[in-house]
Design a protein around this motif. Structure first.
Motif, PDB file in Angstrom:
ATOM      1  N   GLU A   6       0.985  -1.184  -0.074  1.00 19.10           N
ATOM      2  CA  GLU A   6      -0.379  -0.195   0.137  1.00 19.10           C
ATOM      3  C   GLU A   6       0.519   1.138   0.195  1.00 19.10           C
ATOM      4  OE1 GLU A   6      -2.476  -0.107   3.303  1.00 19.10           O
ATOM      5  OE2 GLU A   6      -3.700  -2.450   2.979  1.00 19.10           O
ATOM      6  N   ALA A   7       2.113   0.561   0.606  1.00 19.56           N
ATOM      7  CA  ALA A   7       3.006   2.559   0.431  1.00 19.56           C
ATOM      8  C   ALA A   7       2.912   2.958  -0.582  1.00 19.56           C
ATOM      9  CB  ALA A   7       4.758   1.518   1.301  1.00 19.56           C
ATOM     10  N   PRO A   8       2.356   2.879  -1.741  1.00 28.33           N
ATOM     11  CA  PRO A   8       3.162   3.589  -3.409  1.00 28.33           C
ATOM     12  C   PRO A   8       2.059   4.524  -3.699  1.00 28.33           C
ATOM     13  CG  PRO A   8       3.762   1.863  -4.127  1.00 28.33           C
ATOM     14  CD  PRO A   8       3.698   1.273  -2.470  1.00 28.33           C
ATOM     15  N   LEU A   9       1.017   4.294  -2.498  1.00 24.66           N
ATOM     16  CA  LEU A   9      -0.280   5.281  -2.289  1.00 24.66           C
ATOM     17  C   LEU A   9      -0.288   6.817  -2.165  1.00 24.66           C
ATOM     18  CD1 LEU A   9      -3.309   2.638  -1.189  1.00 24.66           C
ATOM     19  CD2 LEU A   9      -2.881   3.661  -3.588  1.00 24.66           C
ATOM     20  N   VAL A  10       0.964   6.999  -1.033  1.00 23.14           N
ATOM     21  CA  VAL A  10       0.709   8.319  -0.353  1.00 23.14           C
ATOM     22  C   VAL A  10       2.633   8.279  -0.252  1.00 23.14           C
ATOM     23  CG1 VAL A  10       0.746   9.405   1.844  1.00 23.14           C
ATOM     24  CG2 VAL A  10      -1.037   8.101   1.169  1.00 23.14           C
ATOM     25  N   SER A  11       2.629   9.516  -0.577  1.00 24.89           N
ATOM     26  CA  SER A  11       4.523   9.272  -0.645  1.00 24.89           C
ATOM     27  C   SER A  11       5.181   9.180   0.635  1.00 24.89           C
ATOM     28  CB  SER A  11       5.437  10.813  -1.026  1.00 24.89           C
ATOM     29  OG  SER A  11       6.601  10.854  -0.940  1.00 24.89           O
ATOM     30  N   VAL A 280      -3.410   9.406  18.478  1.00 23.40           N
ATOM     31  CA  VAL A 280      -3.964   9.441  16.859  1.00 23.40           C
ATOM     32  C   VAL A 280      -2.550  10.118  15.331  1.00 23.40           C
ATOM     33  CG1 VAL A 280      -4.878  11.650  15.233  1.00 23.40           C
ATOM     34  CG2 VAL A 280      -6.176  10.474  17.202  1.00 23.40           C
ATOM     35  N   TRP A 281      -1.583  10.849  16.676  1.00 26.46           N
ATOM     36  CA  TRP A 281      -0.366  11.288  15.998  1.00 26.46           C
ATOM     37  C   TRP A 281       0.463  10.042  14.875  1.00 26.46           C
ATOM     38  CZ3 TRP A 281       4.690   9.112  17.398  1.00 26.46           C
ATOM     39  CH2 TRP A 281       5.713   9.738  16.814  1.00 26.46           C
ATOM     40  N   PHE A 282       0.288   9.225  16.846  1.00 26.47           N
ATOM     41  CA  PHE A 282       1.100   7.060  15.820  1.00 26.47           C
ATOM     42  C   PHE A 282       0.186   6.510  14.980  1.00 26.47           C
ATOM     43  CE2 PHE A 282       2.532   2.772  17.023  1.00 26.47           C
ATOM     44  CZ  PHE A 282       3.714   3.043  17.080  1.00 26.47           C
ATOM     45  N   GLY A 283      -0.660   6.515  14.962  1.00 25.39           N
ATOM     46  CA  GLY A 283      -1.633   6.333  14.205  1.00 25.39           C
ATOM     47  C   GLY A 283      -1.699   6.473  12.619  1.00 25.39           C
ATOM     48  N   LEU A 284      -1.443   7.483  12.767  1.00 24.33           N
ATOM     49  CA  LEU A 284      -1.861   8.669  11.434  1.00 24.33           C
ATOM     50  C   LEU A 284      -0.033   8.042  10.388  1.00 24.33           C
ATOM     51  CD1 LEU A 284      -4.056  10.086  10.283  1.00 24.33           C
ATOM     52  CD2 LEU A 284      -2.710  12.148  10.977  1.00 24.33           C
ATOM     53  N   TYR A 285       0.522   7.935  11.568  1.00 26.15           N
ATOM     54  CA  TYR A 285       2.199   7.968  10.589  1.00 26.15           C
ATOM     55  C   TYR A 285       2.975   6.570  10.662  1.00 26.15           C
ATOM     56  CZ  TYR A 285       1.567  13.099  10.616  1.00 26.15           C
ATOM     57  OH  TYR A 285       1.448  14.145  10.023  1.00 26.15           O
ATOM     58  N   ARG A 286       2.284   5.963  11.517  1.00 29.07           N
ATOM     59  CA  ARG A 286       2.709   4.370  11.991  1.00 29.07           C
ATOM     60  C   ARG A 286       2.236   3.445  11.522  1.00 29.07           C
ATOM     61  NH1 ARG A 286       6.476   7.927  11.643  1.00 29.07           N
ATOM     62  NH2 ARG A 286       7.629   9.127  12.946  1.00 29.07           N
ATOM     63  N   THR A 287       1.418   3.089  11.473  1.00 29.74           N
ATOM     64  CA  THR A 287       0.215   1.986  10.916  1.00 29.74           C
ATOM     65  C   THR A 287      -0.978   1.903  10.464  1.00 29.74           C
ATOM     66  OG1 THR A 287      -2.051   3.401  12.280  1.00 29.74           O
ATOM     67  CG2 THR A 287      -0.214   2.248  13.672  1.00 29.74           C
ATOM     68  N   ARG A 288      -1.330   1.178  10.197  1.00 28.13           N
ATOM     69  CA  ARG A 288      -1.716   0.108   8.406  1.00 28.13           C
ATOM     70  C   ARG A 288      -3.112   1.102   8.444  1.00 28.13           C
ATOM     71  NH1 ARG A 288      -2.385  -5.970   6.751  1.00 28.13           N
ATOM     72  NH2 ARG A 288      -0.641  -5.705   7.084  1.00 28.13           N
ATOM     73  N   TRP A 289      -3.467   1.737   9.649  1.00 21.44           N
ATOM     74  CA  TRP A 289      -5.078   2.228   9.698  1.00 21.44           C
ATOM     75  C   TRP A 289      -4.744   3.448   9.267  1.00 21.44           C
ATOM     76  CZ3 TRP A 289      -5.035   6.176  12.931  1.00 21.44           C
ATOM     77  CH2 TRP A 289      -6.438   6.768  12.900  1.00 21.44           C
ATOM     78  N   LEU A 291      -2.046   4.848   7.232  1.00 23.06           N
ATOM     79  CA  LEU A 291      -1.876   4.699   5.629  1.00 23.06           C
ATOM     80  C   LEU A 291      -3.093   4.752   4.460  1.00 23.06           C
ATOM     81  CD1 LEU A 291       0.498   4.409   4.012  1.00 23.06           C
ATOM     82  CD2 LEU A 291       0.494   1.802   4.098  1.00 23.06           C
ATOM     83  N   ARG A 292      -3.702   3.621   5.418  1.00 30.72           N
ATOM     84  CA  ARG A 292      -5.057   3.677   4.578  1.00 30.72           C
ATOM     85  C   ARG A 292      -6.332   4.728   4.844  1.00 30.72           C
ATOM     86  NH1 ARG A 292      -7.501  -2.492   4.992  1.00 30.72           N
ATOM     87  NH2 ARG A 292      -5.451  -3.510   4.525  1.00 30.72           N
ATOM     88  N   LEU A 293      -5.798   5.490   5.859  1.00 32.29           N
ATOM     89  CA  LEU A 293      -7.005   6.566   6.076  1.00 32.29           C
ATOM     90  C   LEU A 293      -6.195   7.621   4.750  1.00 32.29           C
ATOM     91  CD1 LEU A 293      -7.855   8.099   9.849  1.00 32.29           C
ATOM     92  CD2 LEU A 293      -6.989   9.609   7.219  1.00 32.29           C
ATOM     93  N   ARG A 294      -5.056   7.781   5.177  1.00 34.14           N
ATOM     94  CA  ARG A 294      -4.228   9.274   4.533  1.00 34.14           C
ATOM     95  C   ARG A 294      -3.961   8.523   3.073  1.00 34.14           C
ATOM     96  NH1 ARG A 294       0.908   9.285   5.267  1.00 34.14           N
ATOM     97  NH2 ARG A 294       1.198   7.093   6.561  1.00 34.14           N
ATOM     98  N   VAL A 306      -6.286  -1.064  -5.032  1.00 32.17           N
ATOM     99  CA  VAL A 306      -5.975  -1.649  -4.071  1.00 32.17           C
ATOM    100  C   VAL A 306      -6.603  -2.253  -2.962  1.00 32.17           C
ATOM    101  CG1 VAL A 306      -3.569  -0.846  -4.071  1.00 32.17           C
ATOM    102  CG2 VAL A 306      -4.599  -0.128  -2.373  1.00 32.17           C
ATOM    103  N   GLY A 307      -7.662  -2.339  -3.276  1.00 27.22           N
ATOM    104  CA  GLY A 307      -8.648  -3.260  -2.495  1.00 27.22           C
ATOM    105  C   GLY A 307      -9.227  -2.983  -0.964  1.00 27.22           C
ATOM    106  N   ILE A 308      -8.804  -1.409  -0.640  1.00 27.51           N
ATOM    107  CA  ILE A 308      -9.125  -0.483   0.300  1.00 27.51           C
ATOM    108  C   ILE A 308     -10.217  -0.360   0.022  1.00 27.51           C
ATOM    109  CG2 ILE A 308      -9.086   1.311   1.563  1.00 27.51           C
ATOM    110  CD1 ILE A 308      -6.340   1.126   0.471  1.00 27.51           C
ATOM    111  N   SER A 309     -11.930  -0.319   0.651  1.00 29.37           N
ATOM    112  CA  SER A 309     -12.633   0.284   0.554  1.00 29.37           C
ATOM    113  C   SER A 309     -12.742   1.526   1.143  1.00 29.37           C
ATOM    114  CB  SER A 309     -13.685  -0.689   1.534  1.00 29.37           C
ATOM    115  OG  SER A 309     -15.618  -0.356   1.111  1.00 29.37           O
ATOM    116  N   VAL A 310     -12.958   2.307   0.328  1.00 34.61           N
ATOM    117  CA  VAL A 310     -13.226   3.903   0.248  1.00 34.61           C
ATOM    118  C   VAL A 310     -14.245   4.479   1.291  1.00 34.61           C
ATOM    119  CG1 VAL A 310     -13.352   6.133  -0.693  1.00 34.61           C
ATOM    120  CG2 VAL A 310     -11.840   4.402  -1.868  1.00 34.61           C
ATOM    121  N   ILE A 311     -15.449   3.678   0.870  1.00 35.31           N
ATOM    122  CA  ILE A 311     -16.993   4.745   1.385  1.00 35.31           C
ATOM    123  C   ILE A 311     -16.976   3.815   3.444  1.00 35.31           C
ATOM    124  CG2 ILE A 311     -19.103   3.688   1.948  1.00 35.31           C
ATOM    125  CD1 ILE A 311     -17.805   5.503  -0.785  1.00 35.31           C
TER     126      ILE A 311
END
Length: 427
Positions: A6-11, A280-289, A291-294, A306-311
């Protein structure tokens, strides 16, 4: 699917685009000149005393910090000018303004202003900082809710509604059950419910998110005002008298000079705020959650590919954001005030919205911005008590002036998440 896939989705680089901006140096220069006019045309004789202990019972007692008022103001002018030159040099070199430089400038400005304004008086620093933290706590919860919502692609203008609904529900349920804990849970559920309505209209029915947020603010203000007048006010003893959370002093930490009584002699809600900021800081930048959110907030089409449910991701995180904002609403009626009052949030949701913009949609920066706004709000009361020459009308407008300049200037140029405010229509 792995996080690596999933990493390529966000720089890997920060979201924010480093664009040359002369806003910060210009604002620094303007404030430096304006502040220099105070000791120049309104010199204050005497000294300013900064009291660093709350009371005589403190285990570790620090002596009062005594500074000559006018000379201290001039020293701060020089330091502010140096920070302005540094900001201009960074802008000229096409480099972004670092957080430490902005923070240092604000500290110099506040120290110089306090030394000038409190000449001949004594500033109780523990009370000033504690009051600032109390005023900033609901703003921080609201700003964090806004950060999560916008990072996932939904503009959360309804922070005010979530705070107000949380305050109302906390007062009502806390009064009925006799425990502030259930009041806190009710506040979170109320904030979640408001955000669910936002998600339904914005995510499912593609209604303009700004309009939905504004309508929700008006709706919740109307509903809480109606129920306050017909239900809570006539039955205030049983329906509007919740038990407050007690203060809990953390052993050893609460005895640290200055910061101990401010940070570690607080209620459970404030301690939860510390935890939520970190999570929130740790989850936003250090977890899969995170990464998907961003990814959903930046490029929902790629995330869907890549299979993430946007809705589902938007629904879940918008509701999480509402629950966090609801906790901020609970602070009003379970910590600072034992009763719910009509429109008691007084526009705090919009200040929280300004804080997240000032903080460039980052949890830590948004928290610092909220603390600055809380400090500016509390400062007006403290200076009026010690007899400052600053007009009371100016002090009343100070928090809003800080908000205006922070959003318009100090933040520099940045961009929100690319898909923020845009409905996702699956092709």
């Amino acid at each position: 699917m792995t996080a690596a896939a999933e990493a390529p989705l966000v720089s890997d680089a920060k979201r924010h685009v480093a664009v040359t901006s002369w806003k910060a140096p210009a604002i620094f220069a303007l404030f430096t000149v304006l502040f220099a006019l105070l000791p120049l045309f309104g010199p204050r004789d005497g000294v300013s005393t900064f009291r660093l202990v709350a009371d005589a019972s403190a285990v570790i007692r620090l002596p009062d910090l005594v500074l000559p008022s006018n000379p201290t103001a001039w020293v701060c002018v020089v330091l502010m000018a140096a920070a302005t030159v540094a900001a201009a040099a960074r802008a000229r070199a096409h480099r972004p303004q670092p957080l430490w430089l902005i923070t240092a400038y604000v500290v110099f400005l506040l120290l110089g202003f306090l030394a000038w304004a409190s000449a001949g008086g004594t500033l109780p620093m523990i009370g000033l900082l504690s009051g600032a933290l109390a005023l900033a706590t609901p703003l921080i919860f609201g700003a964090l809710g806004g950060v999560i919502g916008e990072r996932v692609g939904v503009v959360n203008i309804a922070i005010e509604a979530q705070l107000l609904a949380g305050a109302f529900s906390a007062a009502l349920v806390g009064s009925l059950t006799g425990t502030p804990w259930l009041g806190l849970v009710a506040a979170m559920l109320s904030g979640l419910l408001v955000s669910l309505v936002l998600a339904v209209f914005a995510v499912t029915y593609f209604v303009n998110q700004i309009i939905v947020g504004v309508v929700l603010n008006v709706l919740v203000i109307g509903l809480t005002t109606f129920f306050y007048g017909t239900l809570l006010n006539p039955n205030s003893d049983t329906l509007n008298s919740p038990e407050l959370f007690p203060r809990i002093a953390v052993p050893l930490l609460s005895e640290i000079p200055v910061i101990g009584p401010v940070l570690f002699d607080q209620t459970v809600v404030v301690y939860l705020m510390y935890a939520v900021v970190f999570v929130v800081w740790f989850g936003l930048y250090r977890t899969r959650w995170g990464l998907r959110l961003r990814a959903v907030g930046e490029h929902p089409q790629a995330a869907d590919t890549v299979g993430i449910s946007v809705i589902a991701t938007r629904y879940a995180n918008v509701m999480l954001a509402g629950a966090i904002a609801g906790m901020g609403g609970a602070f009003y009626t379970l910590v600072s005030n034992p009763q719910f009052g009509r429109e008691m949030t007084a526009g705090a949701g919009f200040i929280a919205l300004a804080a997240l913009i000032f903080g460039k949609w980052d949890p830590i920066r948004a928290t610092l911005a909220a603390l600055l706004f809380g400090f500016a709000t509390n400062l007006q009361g403290v200076l009026s008590v010690i007899g400052s020459p600053v007009p009371s009308q100016f002090m009343l407008m100070l928090p809003y002036v800080v908000t205006l300049f922070a959003v318009a200037g100090l933040v520099g140029r940045s961009r929100p998440p690319a898909a923020s405010g845009q409905p996702y229509i699956k092709s």
